[in-house]
Design a protein around this motif. Structure first.
Motif, mmCIF file in Angstrom:
data_model
loop_
_atom_site.group_PDB
_atom_site.id
_atom_site.type_symbol
_atom_site.label_atom_id
_atom_site.label_comp_id
_atom_site.label_asym_id
_atom_site.label_seq_id
_atom_site.Cartn_x
_atom_site.Cartn_y
_atom_site.Cartn_z
ATOM 1 N N MET A 118 0.833 -1.196 0.000
ATOM 2 C CA MET A 118 0.000 0.000 0.000
ATOM 3 C C MET A 118 0.871 1.250 0.000
ATOM 4 O O MET A 118 1.898 1.287 0.671
ATOM 5 C CB MET A 118 -0.921 0.002 1.220
ATOM 6 N N LYS A 119 0.442 2.263 -0.739
ATOM 7 C CA LYS A 119 1.155 3.530 -0.805
ATOM 8 C C LYS A 119 0.365 4.599 -0.046
ATOM 9 O O LYS A 119 -0.810 4.821 -0.314
ATOM 10 C CB LYS A 119 1.344 3.968 -2.255
ATOM 11 N N ILE A 120 1.040 5.258 0.895
ATOM 12 C CA ILE A 120 0.448 6.356 1.651
ATOM 13 C C ILE A 120 1.250 7.614 1.337
ATOM 14 O O ILE A 120 2.463 7.666 1.594
ATOM 15 C CB ILE A 120 0.466 6.078 3.166
ATOM 16 N N ALA A 121 0.600 8.619 0.771
ATOM 17 C CA ALA A 121 1.280 9.857 0.400
ATOM 18 C C ALA A 121 1.092 10.909 1.483
ATOM 19 O O ALA A 121 -0.031 11.136 1.958
ATOM 20 C CB ALA A 121 0.738 10.381 -0.928
ATOM 21 N N VAL A 122 2.172 11.538 1.871
ATOM 22 C CA VAL A 122 2.149 12.728 2.728
ATOM 23 C C VAL A 122 2.365 13.919 1.801
ATOM 24 O O VAL A 122 3.390 14.004 1.114
ATOM 25 C CB VAL A 122 3.245 12.668 3.803
ATOM 26 N N ILE A 123 1.409 14.838 1.758
ATOM 27 C CA ILE A 123 1.456 15.928 0.797
ATOM 28 C C ILE A 123 2.497 16.965 1.221
ATOM 29 O O ILE A 123 2.416 17.536 2.310
ATOM 30 C CB ILE A 123 0.076 16.587 0.640
ATOM 31 N N ASP A 124 3.452 17.192 0.347
ATOM 32 C CA ASP A 124 4.521 18.165 0.587
ATOM 33 C C ASP A 124 4.216 19.432 -0.205
ATOM 34 O O ASP A 124 4.367 19.472 -1.417
ATOM 35 C CB ASP A 124 5.859 17.578 0.147
ATOM 36 N N TYR A 125 3.758 20.471 0.514
ATOM 37 C CA TYR A 125 3.565 21.755 -0.140
ATOM 38 C C TYR A 125 4.392 22.839 0.546
ATOM 39 O O TYR A 125 4.091 24.020 0.486
ATOM 40 C CB TYR A 125 2.075 22.141 -0.219
#
Length: 213
Positions: free
Chosen positions: A1-8
């Protein structure tokens, strides 16, 4: 499973990423500002820290607004701190800053006139550990005691129009919403990545969650 942490470019990104890696070593945790990577993830975490107007500007500058909105519509989604506040329509911060409008409601500053608890004048920002009352059951509360303490750093708080969104409350000194949930979205004013065992349990619950309330 891929979990993305949004980098802005705004938020406690490394701490959130490391906490997720700790509770989900068998999964791929990806810190990314690429809309395509976020779209391909199975789950998304939207952290935030700093001024809302700056956060919105960075989301737009990096082409991430639609990626955030699409993720909030389609997959298990966790908002943290300003990442939770950004889900509402507008904030008092910076002279009525527009946000994403996923939820109806406002983000309000703690009013100086109400920051008195007995003989004690409470400081803004609200910083430190505070008890969280679970307003209703939710899979992300699994194994976490009602009244457990979590870590906060904020000067503004969420005020949803629909009170049914609220799944967690705290007092400073009056009662206010600290966690909201609807369908596949769960969002917290407190920082689970800084909240020791209880915060790690909440993150582990998110990893296991299928997005159903």
């Amino acid at each position: 499973m891929k979990i993305a942490v949004i980098d802005y470019g705004m938020g406690n990104l490394r701490s959130v990423t490391h906490a997720l890696e700790h509770v989900a070593p068998e999964h791929q945790i990806i810190l990314s500002g690429d809309p395509a990577v976020i779209a391909a993830a199975d789950k998304v975490v939207f952290p935030g820290q700093g001024a809302m107007r700056d956060c919105m500007r960075e989301l737009d500058n990096r082409g991430l607004r639609e990626a955030v909105l699409a993720s909030a519509r389609e997959k298990p989604f966790l908002g943290i701190c300003v990442g939770a506040q950004l889900l509402f329509e507008i904030s008092e911060e910076g002279g009525r800053s527009q946000a994403l409008g996923v939820f109806a409601g406002e983000v309000l500053r703690f009013p100086q006139a109400r920051m008195q608890q007995g003989d004690t004048r409470l400081k803004v920002p609200h910083m430190g550990w505070n008890e969280v009352r679970q307003s209703r059951s939710h899979p992300l509360w699994d194994g976490i005691a009602d009244g457990e303490r979590f870590y906060f750093v904020h000067s503004y708080y969420m005020q949803p129009v629909d009170k049914g969104l609220t799944v967690g409350e705290s007092d400073y000194p009056f009662g206010f919403t600290v966690a909201v949930a609807r369908a596949n979205i769960f969002a917290t004013q407190f920082h689970p990545e800084k909240s020791h065992a209880a915060g790690l349990r909440l993150l582990a619950n998110f990893v296991a969650w299928d997005g159903a309330a």
